[in-house]
Design a protein around this motif. Structure first.
Motif, short mmCIF file in Angstrom:
data_model
loop_
_atom_site.label_atom_id
_atom_site.label_comp_id
_atom_site.label_asym_id
_atom_site.label_seq_id
_atom_site.Cartn_x
_atom_site.Cartn_y
_atom_site.Cartn_z
N ASP A 122 18.30 43.67 -2.42
CA ASP A 122 18.16 42.83 -1.23
C ASP A 122 19.48 43.06 -0.36
OD1 ASP A 122 15.66 42.53 -1.28
OD2 ASP A 122 15.97 40.43 -2.37
N GLU A 161 9.99 33.18 7.62
CA GLU A 161 11.31 33.28 7.42
C GLU A 161 11.47 34.56 6.42
OE1 GLU A 161 13.83 30.97 3.68
OE2 GLU A 161 11.83 30.39 3.92
N GLN A 162 12.62 35.35 6.84
CA GLN A 162 12.85 36.49 6.06
C GLN A 162 13.39 36.10 4.76
OE1 GLN A 162 15.72 39.25 8.18
NE2 GLN A 162 16.19 40.06 6.17
N THR A 163 12.50 36.89 3.80
CA THR A 163 13.23 36.71 2.29
C THR A 163 13.80 38.08 1.62
OG1 THR A 163 10.82 36.96 1.47
CG2 THR A 163 11.67 34.69 2.08
N GLY A 164 13.73 38.82 2.25
CA GLY A 164 14.30 40.09 1.75
C GLY A 164 14.51 41.46 2.83
N THR A 223 10.95 41.62 4.20
CA THR A 223 9.99 41.01 3.69
C THR A 223 9.97 39.54 4.32
OG1 THR A 223 10.17 41.89 1.41
CG2 THR A 223 8.85 39.87 1.49
N HIS A 272 8.15 35.95 4.60
CA HIS A 272 7.33 34.77 4.17
C HIS A 272 6.80 33.75 5.34
CE1 HIS A 272 5.97 31.74 1.50
NE2 HIS A 272 6.47 30.89 2.02
N ASP A 276 3.33 36.62 2.06
CA ASP A 276 4.50 37.33 1.76
C ASP A 276 4.10 38.80 2.15
OD1 ASP A 276 6.62 35.51 0.78
OD2 ASP A 276 5.23 35.39 -0.79
N HIS A 336 3.33 41.99 0.30
CA HIS A 336 4.68 42.23 -0.31
C HIS A 336 4.45 42.91 -1.65
CE1 HIS A 336 8.67 41.81 -1.71
NE2 HIS A 336 8.25 41.06 -2.76
#
Length: 120
Positions: A6, A70-73, A85, A87, A98, A118
């Motif tokens: 990430d 929300e950006q999670t990766g 990625t 969310h 995701d 995802h």
């Protein structure tokens, strides 16, 4: 070299970063400015061709439901391929998702965007 760790958002190419920022903010016009004229956008088996079709799709998708993003990766695959990625939570069927946004870049623009579940 493939990198699967990430990354912080500021490590993404400006084009990808600009798209994600605008998309998360619900600014579809600005998000679509990141596309090449002949962009290919694929989402849930639907393939769209060209900036106008892609923009219409983004506008339609964002108007159907209310949701937060929300950006999670983020990962660099190679020099022209990146995955971000996101969310999502909202009033769409299932309520939570995701999604991987897989970008292919050409000349500092998004030439292809494939949106899918995802892959852990």
């Amino acid at each position: 070299m493939t990198q699967h760790t990430d990354l912080p958002s500021d490590s993404l190419p400006a084009t990808v970063r600009d798209f994600v920022t605008a998309h998360v903010a619900g600014d579809d016009d600005t998000a679509s400015a990141s596309f090449t004229n002949d962009v290919v956008l694929v989402d849930q088996g639907q393939t769209l061709h060209g900036r106008e079709e892609a923009l219409a799709f983004l506008r339609d998708a964002s108007s159907q439901f209310e949701y937060t993003v929300e950006q999670t990766g983020a990962r660099r695959i190679d020099a022209t391929h990146w995955t971000v990625t996101l969310h999502l939570e909202g009033d769409f069927p299932g309520g939570v998702a995701d999604l991987d946004y897989r970008f292919t870049l050409r000349d500092d623009r998004v030439a292809e965007l494939v949106i899918g579940n995802h892959e852990a």
